[in-house]
Motif scaffolding. Structure first.
Motif, PDB file in Angstrom:
ATOM      1  N   GLN A  55       0.898  -1.347   0.182  1.00 19.09           N
ATOM      2  CA  GLN A  55      -0.171   0.121   0.115  1.00 19.09           C
ATOM      3  C   GLN A  55       0.743   1.544   0.244  1.00 19.09           C
ATOM      4  O   GLN A  55       0.530   1.763  -0.255  1.00 19.09           O
ATOM      5  N   ALA A  56       2.018   1.110   0.818  1.00 18.90           N
ATOM      6  CA  ALA A  56       2.707   2.251   0.586  1.00 18.90           C
ATOM      7  C   ALA A  56       3.517   2.623  -0.302  1.00 18.90           C
ATOM      8  O   ALA A  56       4.019   4.039  -1.196  1.00 18.90           O
ATOM      9  N   VAL A  57       4.188   1.754  -0.705  1.00 18.99           N
ATOM     10  CA  VAL A  57       3.994   1.807  -2.796  1.00 18.99           C
ATOM     11  C   VAL A  57       3.620   1.992  -3.163  1.00 18.99           C
ATOM     12  O   VAL A  57       4.017   3.169  -4.695  1.00 18.99           O
ATOM     13  N   SER A  58       2.892   1.863  -3.159  1.00 18.96           N
ATOM     14  CA  SER A  58       1.379   1.932  -4.166  1.00 18.96           C
ATOM     15  C   SER A  58       1.454   4.217  -4.096  1.00 18.96           C
ATOM     16  O   SER A  58       1.165   4.517  -5.060  1.00 18.96           O
ATOM     17  N   ALA A  59       1.136   4.614  -3.064  1.00 19.46           N
ATOM     18  CA  ALA A  59       0.544   5.532  -2.332  1.00 19.46           C
ATOM     19  C   ALA A  59       1.955   6.666  -3.075  1.00 19.46           C
ATOM     20  O   ALA A  59       2.079   7.284  -3.572  1.00 19.46           O
ATOM     21  N   GLN A  60       3.159   5.435  -2.631  1.00 20.19           N
ATOM     22  CA  GLN A  60       3.977   7.104  -2.790  1.00 20.19           C
ATOM     23  C   GLN A  60       4.323   6.756  -3.913  1.00 20.19           C
ATOM     24  O   GLN A  60       4.969   7.466  -4.831  1.00 20.19           O
ATOM     25  N   GLU A  61       4.286   5.561  -5.214  1.00 16.19           N
ATOM     26  CA  GLU A  61       6.122   5.642  -6.815  1.00 16.19           C
ATOM     27  C   GLU A  61       4.126   5.453  -7.598  1.00 16.19           C
ATOM     28  O   GLU A  61       5.268   5.161  -8.237  1.00 16.19           O
ATOM     29  N   SER A  62       3.404   5.415  -6.940  1.00 16.81           N
ATOM     30  CA  SER A  62       2.308   4.378  -7.718  1.00 16.81           C
ATOM     31  C   SER A  62       2.357   3.140  -8.714  1.00 16.81           C
ATOM     32  O   SER A  62       2.679   3.308  -9.895  1.00 16.81           O
ATOM     33  N   ILE A  63       3.224   2.699  -8.522  1.00 16.77           N
ATOM     34  CA  ILE A  63       3.498   1.435  -8.635  1.00 16.77           C
ATOM     35  C   ILE A  63       2.765   0.184  -8.082  1.00 16.77           C
ATOM     36  O   ILE A  63       2.645   0.457  -6.871  1.00 16.77           O
ATOM     37  N   ASN A  64       2.983  -0.788  -8.724  1.00 15.66           N
ATOM     38  CA  ASN A  64       2.383  -1.601  -7.564  1.00 15.66           C
ATOM     39  C   ASN A  64       2.946  -3.141  -7.601  1.00 15.66           C
ATOM     40  O   ASN A  64       3.793  -4.272  -8.853  1.00 15.66           O
ATOM     41  N   LEU A  65       3.485  -3.211  -6.458  1.00 15.97           N
ATOM     42  CA  LEU A  65       4.417  -4.629  -6.180  1.00 15.97           C
ATOM     43  C   LEU A  65       3.354  -5.833  -6.635  1.00 15.97           C
ATOM     44  O   LEU A  65       2.333  -5.920  -5.943  1.00 15.97           O
ATOM     45  N   ASP A  66       4.230  -6.954  -6.761  1.00 21.12           N
ATOM     46  CA  ASP A  66       3.520  -8.228  -6.848  1.00 21.12           C
ATOM     47  C   ASP A  66       4.340  -9.052  -6.244  1.00 21.12           C
ATOM     48  O   ASP A  66       5.583  -9.142  -6.437  1.00 21.12           O
ATOM     49  N   ILE A  67       3.733 -10.750  -5.282  1.00 19.56           N
ATOM     50  CA  ILE A  67       4.134 -11.544  -5.098  1.00 19.56           C
ATOM     51  C   ILE A  67       4.030 -12.469  -6.228  1.00 19.56           C
ATOM     52  O   ILE A  67       2.749 -12.698  -6.103  1.00 19.56           O
ATOM     53  N   ASN A  68       4.409 -13.019  -6.297  1.00 16.02           N
ATOM     54  CA  ASN A  68       4.589 -15.015  -6.915  1.00 16.02           C
ATOM     55  C   ASN A  68       5.536 -16.010  -5.953  1.00 16.02           C
ATOM     56  O   ASN A  68       6.046 -15.990  -5.571  1.00 16.02           O
ATOM     57  N   LYS A  69       4.565 -16.773  -5.848  1.00 13.38           N
ATOM     58  CA  LYS A  69       5.022 -17.890  -4.610  1.00 13.38           C
ATOM     59  C   LYS A  69       5.958 -18.945  -6.041  1.00 13.38           C
ATOM     60  O   LYS A  69       5.001 -19.506  -7.146  1.00 13.38           O
ATOM     61  N   ASN A  70       7.142 -19.292  -5.555  1.00  9.62           N
ATOM     62  CA  ASN A  70       7.684 -20.344  -6.588  1.00  9.62           C
ATOM     63  C   ASN A  70       7.228 -21.358  -6.134  1.00  9.62           C
ATOM     64  O   ASN A  70       6.504 -23.091  -6.267  1.00  9.62           O
ATOM     65  N   HIS A  71       7.705 -21.715  -4.888  1.00 14.76           N
ATOM     66  CA  HIS A  71       7.972 -23.155  -4.732  1.00 14.76           C
ATOM     67  C   HIS A  71       8.329 -23.617  -2.450  1.00 14.76           C
ATOM     68  O   HIS A  71       8.707 -22.632  -2.028  1.00 14.76           O
ATOM     69  N   ASP A  72       6.794 -24.082  -1.736  1.00 17.17           N
ATOM     70  CA  ASP A  72       6.879 -24.426  -1.255  1.00 17.17           C
ATOM     71  C   ASP A  72       6.404 -23.112  -0.299  1.00 17.17           C
ATOM     72  O   ASP A  72       5.926 -22.561  -0.851  1.00 17.17           O
ATOM     73  N   SER A  73       7.375 -22.481   0.541  1.00 17.60           N
ATOM     74  CA  SER A  73       7.126 -21.178   0.906  1.00 17.60           C
ATOM     75  C   SER A  73       7.802 -19.760   0.388  1.00 17.60           C
ATOM     76  O   SER A  73       7.531 -18.563   0.941  1.00 17.60           O
ATOM     77  N   HIS A  74       8.927 -20.326  -0.353  1.00 18.31           N
ATOM     78  CA  HIS A  74       9.922 -19.598  -1.269  1.00 18.31           C
ATOM     79  C   HIS A  74       8.471 -18.236  -2.387  1.00 18.31           C
ATOM     80  O   HIS A  74       7.841 -19.274  -2.680  1.00 18.31           O
ATOM     81  N   CYS A  75       8.849 -17.385  -1.958  1.00 13.08           N
ATOM     82  CA  CYS A  75       7.920 -15.950  -2.811  1.00 13.08           C
ATOM     83  C   CYS A  75       9.079 -15.048  -3.455  1.00 13.08           C
ATOM     84  O   CYS A  75      10.840 -15.373  -2.730  1.00 13.08           O
ATOM     85  N   GLU A  76       8.480 -14.770  -5.060  1.00 15.54           N
ATOM     86  CA  GLU A  76       9.530 -13.379  -4.886  1.00 15.54           C
ATOM     87  C   GLU A  76       8.707 -12.157  -5.323  1.00 15.54           C
ATOM     88  O   GLU A  76       7.170 -12.560  -5.665  1.00 15.54           O
ATOM     89  N   ILE A  77       8.929 -10.821  -5.174  1.00 18.41           N
ATOM     90  CA  ILE A  77       8.052  -9.712  -5.429  1.00 18.41           C
ATOM     91  C   ILE A  77       8.862  -8.819  -6.412  1.00 18.41           C
ATOM     92  O   ILE A  77      10.205  -9.010  -6.179  1.00 18.41           O
ATOM     93  N   HIS A  78       8.475  -8.772  -6.919  1.00 20.18           N
ATOM     94  CA  HIS A  78       8.356  -7.907  -8.363  1.00 20.18           C
ATOM     95  C   HIS A  78       7.560  -6.158  -7.919  1.00 20.18           C
ATOM     96  O   HIS A  78       7.000  -6.101  -7.386  1.00 20.18           O
ATOM     97  N   GLY A  79       8.846  -5.536  -9.106  1.00 24.03           N
ATOM     98  CA  GLY A  79       8.650  -4.487  -9.210  1.00 24.03           C
ATOM     99  C   GLY A  79       9.233  -3.372  -8.115  1.00 24.03           C
ATOM    100  O   GLY A  79       8.882  -2.214  -8.574  1.00 24.03           O
ATOM    101  N   MET A  80      10.478  -4.179  -7.853  1.00 21.67           N
ATOM    102  CA  MET A  80      11.305  -2.907  -7.230  1.00 21.67           C
ATOM    103  C   MET A  80      12.778  -2.831  -7.611  1.00 21.67           C
ATOM    104  O   MET A  80      13.036  -1.286  -7.130  1.00 21.67           O
ATOM    105  N   TYR A  81      12.701  -3.448  -8.602  1.00 22.12           N
ATOM    106  CA  TYR A  81      14.017  -3.410  -9.865  1.00 22.12           C
ATOM    107  C   TYR A  81      13.761  -1.518 -10.109  1.00 22.12           C
ATOM    108  O   TYR A  81      13.256  -0.872 -10.477  1.00 22.12           O
ATOM    109  N   GLY A  82      15.098  -0.456  -9.710  1.00 24.99           N
ATOM    110  CA  GLY A  82      15.388   0.658 -10.251  1.00 24.99           C
ATOM    111  C   GLY A  82      15.096   1.414  -8.811  1.00 24.99           C
ATOM    112  O   GLY A  82      15.470   2.840  -8.546  1.00 24.99           O
ATOM    113  N   LEU A  83      14.278   1.445  -7.815  1.00 22.60           N
ATOM    114  CA  LEU A  83      13.569   1.431  -6.749  1.00 22.60           C
ATOM    115  C   LEU A  83      13.766   1.422  -5.606  1.00 22.60           C
ATOM    116  O   LEU A  83      13.482   0.914  -4.414  1.00 22.60           O
TER     117      LEU A  83
END
Lengths: 138, 165
Positions: free
Chosen positions: A88-116
């Motif tokens: 929510q904070a990233v959306s409000a401040q940067e107007s971008i949406n972080l996305d989270i994807n689950k890979n395997h078991d509990s492992h997840c990757e957060i996308h949308g941060m690159y460059g910021l």
């Protein structure tokens, strides 16, 4: 329907903790380093889904990291972060949406941060709900 | 003048050419800072009580102890050589400034040393990352503002200060 992941856990290296304080550097993406077989910048942040496990969350994450050949250091910490608040904070401040994807078991990757990631790393630190010693869960 | 200033005070009160040549990246949506603003900030710089005066030798002792610890806990994917080169730049930096509050000190995922000041200088976070050959990167972040400067640290810098107008 995509699973909602609200609480994430990031392993923080011992060198990214000063006293009990976790540095923002712990939430930054790795830059490319050919010497370490990293030809490209990291584009997503690797975390674990806290709620993937119904109990013994942190010891389960220790096992999951070991299974990924990334055993956490005993002097490190796990930071549990309210990902929804960060999003929510990233959306409000940067107007971008972080996305989270689950890979395997509990492992997840957060996308949308690159460059910021420097700026967003502060929001992660601000939304740490608890930090625990890895050594207490090995 | 916007709400950011980055100020360097040089021993001889002149300004290093390196400062003028710094690469400035502006990430903020609302604020755009150009080189001339930085030069203005340098000229208008005055030390404020935001900088806590401390015994510089005590500061250096604490930093040295911290560096020793960090070196001992680097992980396999953090480069010891990068850390070592970074340490030289960090030492040069803290040996050249007079008074600054002890920051949080750590190493990033690559092994470069990082100093962070939280809620100081009117920023949520000020971070300096130390590279080899006296190069560094300064990041200043507040709620609606983020600015990064990268460049060479002049050997003759005696004071390094970030403050808010």
């Amino acid at each position: 329907m995509k699973e909602i992941i609200s609480d994430i856990v990031r392993y923080c290296k011992p060198s990214q903790i000063d006293g009990d304080v976790i540095l923002c550097a712990a939430f930054e993406l790795r830059k490319k380093d050919p010497a370490f077989n990293r030809p490209d910048d990291e584009k997503s942040l690797s975390v674990d889904d806290y709620n993937h496990y119904s109990n013994n969350h942190y010891s389960s994450i220790v096992t999951a990291l070991k299974n990924r050949c990334l055993p956490p250091g005993r002097n490190g910490k796990f930071a549990k972060v309210d990902f929804e608040k960060v999003k929510q904070a990233v959306s409000a401040q940067e107007s971008i949406n972080l996305d989270i994807n689950k890979n395997h078991d509990s492992h997840c990757e957060i996308h949308g941060m690159y460059g910021l990631d420097s700026k967003i790393s502060v929001l992660f630190v601000e939304n740490i709900e608890e930090s625990v010693n890895v050594s207490d869960h090995c | 003048m916007n709400n950011f200033s980055l100020a360097y005070e040089i021993k001889d009160k002149s300004f290093s050419r390196e400062i003028y040549e710094e690469k400035v990246l502006v990430v903020s949506r609302d604020t755009k800072l150009v080189d001339s603003d930085i030069v203005s900030c340098i000229h208008t710089f005055k030390e404020t009580d935001l900088i806590k005066r401390s015994d510089s030798q005590e500061l250096l002792n604490k930093i040295n102890a911290r560096l020793l610890y960090l070196e001992s806990v680097l992980e396999d994917d953090q480069d010891v050589e990068l850390f070592s080169e970074s340490k030289k730049t960090l030492n040069k930096f803290f040996n050249s400034i007079k008074h600054i509050k002890l920051p949080l000190i750590g190493a990033d995922n690559a092994g470069y040393l990082v100093c962070e000041w939280r809620n100081e200088f009117s920023f949520k976070m000020v971070q300096i990352r130390f590279y080899s050959d006296s190069r560094l990167n300064v990041t200043c972040i507040s709620d609606d503002f983020c600015k990064q400067t990268s460049g060479l640290m002049s050997k003759c810098i005696s004071d390094f200060l970030i403050t808010v107008k």
